[in-house]
Design an enzyme around this catalytic site. Structure first.
Site, PDB file in Angstrom:
ATOM      1  N   LYS A   1       0.854  -1.187   0.000  1.00  0.00           N
ATOM      2  CA  LYS A   1       0.000   0.000   0.000  1.00  0.00           C
ATOM      3  C   LYS A   1       0.889   1.237   0.000  1.00  0.00           C
ATOM      4  O   LYS A   1       1.466   1.613   1.020  1.00  0.00           O
ATOM      5  CB  LYS A   1      -0.917   0.039   1.225  1.00  0.00           C
ATOM      6  CG  LYS A   1      -2.043   1.087   1.070  1.00  0.00           C
ATOM      7  CD  LYS A   1      -2.669   1.479   2.374  1.00  0.00           C
ATOM      8  CE  LYS A   1      -1.900   2.573   3.054  1.00  0.00           C
ATOM      9  NZ  LYS A   1      -1.860   3.852   2.297  1.00  0.00           N
TER      10      LYS A   1
ATOM     11  N   GLU B   1      11.297  15.811  14.104  1.00  0.00           N
ATOM     12  CA  GLU B   1      11.502  15.789  12.663  1.00  0.00           C
ATOM     13  C   GLU B   1      10.666  16.872  11.981  1.00  0.00           C
ATOM     14  O   GLU B   1       9.452  16.957  12.173  1.00  0.00           O
ATOM     15  CB  GLU B   1      11.131  14.411  12.120  1.00  0.00           C
ATOM     16  CG  GLU B   1      11.653  14.134  10.737  1.00  0.00           C
ATOM     17  CD  GLU B   1      11.437  12.679  10.334  1.00  0.00           C
ATOM     18  OE1 GLU B   1      12.312  12.134   9.648  1.00  0.00           O
ATOM     19  OE2 GLU B   1      10.398  12.104  10.703  1.00  0.00           O
TER      20      GLU B   1
ATOM     21  N   GLU C   1      10.725   1.232   9.440  1.00  0.00           N
ATOM     22  CA  GLU C   1      11.741   2.173   8.965  1.00  0.00           C
ATOM     23  C   GLU C   1      11.135   3.560   9.117  1.00  0.00           C
ATOM     24  O   GLU C   1      10.332   4.001   8.301  1.00  0.00           O
ATOM     25  CB  GLU C   1      12.096   1.872   7.510  1.00  0.00           C
ATOM     26  CG  GLU C   1      13.240   2.691   6.963  1.00  0.00           C
ATOM     27  CD  GLU C   1      13.518   2.376   5.499  1.00  0.00           C
ATOM     28  OE1 GLU C   1      13.669   3.323   4.718  1.00  0.00           O
ATOM     29  OE2 GLU C   1      13.561   1.177   5.152  1.00  0.00           O
TER      30      GLU C   1
ATOM     31  N   CYS D   1      14.304  10.570   5.233  1.00  0.00           N
ATOM     32  CA  CYS D   1      14.423  10.135   6.631  1.00  0.00           C
ATOM     33  C   CYS D   1      15.838  10.308   7.157  1.00  0.00           C
ATOM     34  O   CYS D   1      16.033  10.469   8.367  1.00  0.00           O
ATOM     35  CB  CYS D   1      13.955   8.694   6.776  1.00  0.00           C
ATOM     36  SG  CYS D   1      14.844   7.517   5.734  1.00  0.00           S
TER      37      CYS D   1
END
Length: 504
Positions: free
Chosen positions: A189, A394, A264, A298
């Protein structure tokens, strides 16, 4: 300006896709029936298409199809034959590189030159794991009982994979290729905001010769399609790439279903510059670390740690350099930094900058205007403490928080002061110092006098809020297989347990 809808539609047609995204299940495209989802070009804000969430029913159908096709993949193909098919996938991707790259740019807003590189990596990923398809084997173990004991490495079955919007086709290949090389089926997905190139890749897999249903792509939402796939009995493992917040939801749902996960997740990576470094090289590296792909990576070097003795000089160098970067239309060959991929993320990035300014940050950025485009110019946030929100959380945009350290111990302390553990880097001409920093900084990947060197052949992953498990290299082959121990009786008198000697 290029007609964005015509551009998007033509590349969909060239790849055999409906411009209105459909799921790809059991070798065919199927329409969703759930709530509407809008695809928007993030630079012009043009609505490219509106499609319907595939929902739980289509997700369940995909899981069943993958389970059946996985049996065929393991019985109708030799291990070497599976590798040959994967090589053909790579060849088709290479033949359609430009079309895939153009479509990727249209839906993600990533500069076209970056998308060309990432599509070329897709082909490389499939070629790399094609080579492993016939090299997955167990070992013979000299057990003390004298039995012949050997192990087999067997596929898990069906893997459910969730990929993000920041690198759609690259992360799709990063997940699909090792899973099918190990003999598994896949239900993937992609982000509902960027499904198009993942759908194209799924169709390419079947075109190349994998059984219909082995690779299925769901165009839909996490709470509907995603939750249904996680809960389905056919799914044996879940892999998620994305934010820590959503990763926790995925891990919780997987845990309730008693299924292992690979996560991850995000990062707040420290890019550490010592006073003895080659400052020009470090400056170029610092810019690439955070401003490439508009910081939507990331592993972005989102914390720039600079030794106090060179802080002012080095930040001037970075600021002067970033203002020369070409920011704008991602379809332009000259553009180095495109827009933020979607409105929600744009709002998050701009909110974080505003909060940092309110907290006393010195904000260094160009004052260029980009109209309604979701563009954030390269930005430095200076004069904030390591504990500030901008230095701890982040941002996922072209925004770097510049921090100051005094010495080696201080640099390590600040580098390890967040809850992330994904990546990091050091710039120094002191070899011993470089090795010490590599050992002390908490990171799954660490660079010395460089940044963002990543390859499919080496393990990638993090710890703590950056996730767990490894998604590449030989390590991922262990994630997608499980060992079976086989015991063969070799004695004329059967032994049923260690230390048991039957009476005569």
């Amino acid at each position: 300006m290029l007609d964005r809808i015509k551009h998007y539609t033509s590349h969909c047609a060239n790849l055999g896709l409906n411009p209105v995204p459909q799921s790809y299940v059991n070798g065919a495209f199927v329409d969703g029936t759930g709530q509407p989802i809008t695809l928007e070009d993030p630079y012009t804000r043009t609505v490219l298409a509106t499609y319907n969430d595939c929902g739980a029913e289509i997700a369940n159908t995909a899981c069943v199809a993958s389970e059946e096709a996985q049996k065929s993949w393991m019985t109708d193909f030799t291990a070497a034959g599976r590798g040959v098919v994967m090589q053909k996938i790579a060849t088709i991707v290479e033949e359609r590189l430009e079309i895939l790259a153009q479509l990727e740019t249209a839906v993600s807003g990533k500069p076209i030159r970056d998308c060309r590189v990432e599509v070329s990596k897709v082909a490389e990923i499939f070629r790399y794991y094609a080579g492993y398809a016939d090299k997955l084997h167990g070992e013979v173990i000299p057990v003390p009982s004298g039995h012949l004991n050997y192990t087999l490495r067997e596929p898990l079955g069906v893997i459910f994979q969730i990929t993000p919007w920041n690198a759609p086709v690259f992360t799709a290949a990063w997940q699909i290729a090792p899973a099918i090389a190990c003999g598994n089926g896949v239900v993937l997905k992609p982000s509902e905001l960027t499904p198009s190139t993942s759908l194209a890749l799924g169709a390419i897999c079947v075109e190349a010769g994998v059984p219909a249903g082995l690779v299925n792509i769901l165009a839909g939402l996490g709470p509907t399609a995603g939750e249904a796939a996680i809960a389905h009995d056919a799914v044996r493992k879940v892999v998620f790439v994305g934010s820590p917040a959503t990763g926790r939801i995925v891990a919780t749902s997987s845990g309730k279903a008693l299924k292992p996960v690979v996560l991850e997740l995000g990062g707040k990576s420290a890019n550490i510059v010592f006073e003895d470094a080659d400052l020009e090289a470090a400056c170029r590296g610092a810019q690439a670390a955070i401003f490439a792909t508009a910081g939507q990576s990331c592993v972005a070097g989102s914390r720039l740690l600079v030794q106090a003795s060179i802080k002012d000089k080095f930040l001037r160098m970075v600021a002067d350099g970033m203002k020369q970067l070409a920011v704008g239309d991602p379809l332009s060959e000259d553009t180095e930094i495109g827009p933020i991929s979607n409105r929600r993320q744009f709002d998050h990035v701009t909110s974080m900058i505003g909060k940092a300014a309110d907290d006393g940050a010195t904000v260094i950025a160009s004052d260029d205007a980009f109209g309604d485009a979701l563009v954030v110019p390269p930005t430095i946030l200076a004069d904030l403490p390591p504990s500030s929100d901008a230095a701890q959380n982040e941002i996922f945009g072209p925004v770097v928080t510049a921090l100051t350290f005094e010495d080696e111990a201080d640099a390590v302390r600040i580098a390890n002061s967040t809850d992330f553990g994904l990546a990091g880097a050091v710039w120094t001409n002191n070899v011993s110092l470089a090795h010490r920093m590599a050992a002390k900084v908490r990171a799954g990947t660490f660079w010395v006098n460089g940044y963002k060197a990543i390859h499919v052949s080496t393990p990638f992953g993090g710890s703590r809020s950056s996730g767990f498990g490894r998604s590449s290299g030989m390590d991922v082959l262990m994630e997608y297989t499980e060992p079976k121990s086989v015991w063969v009786e070799t004695s004329e008198v059967p032994r049923v347990a260690f230390g048991y000697a039957p009476s005569e």
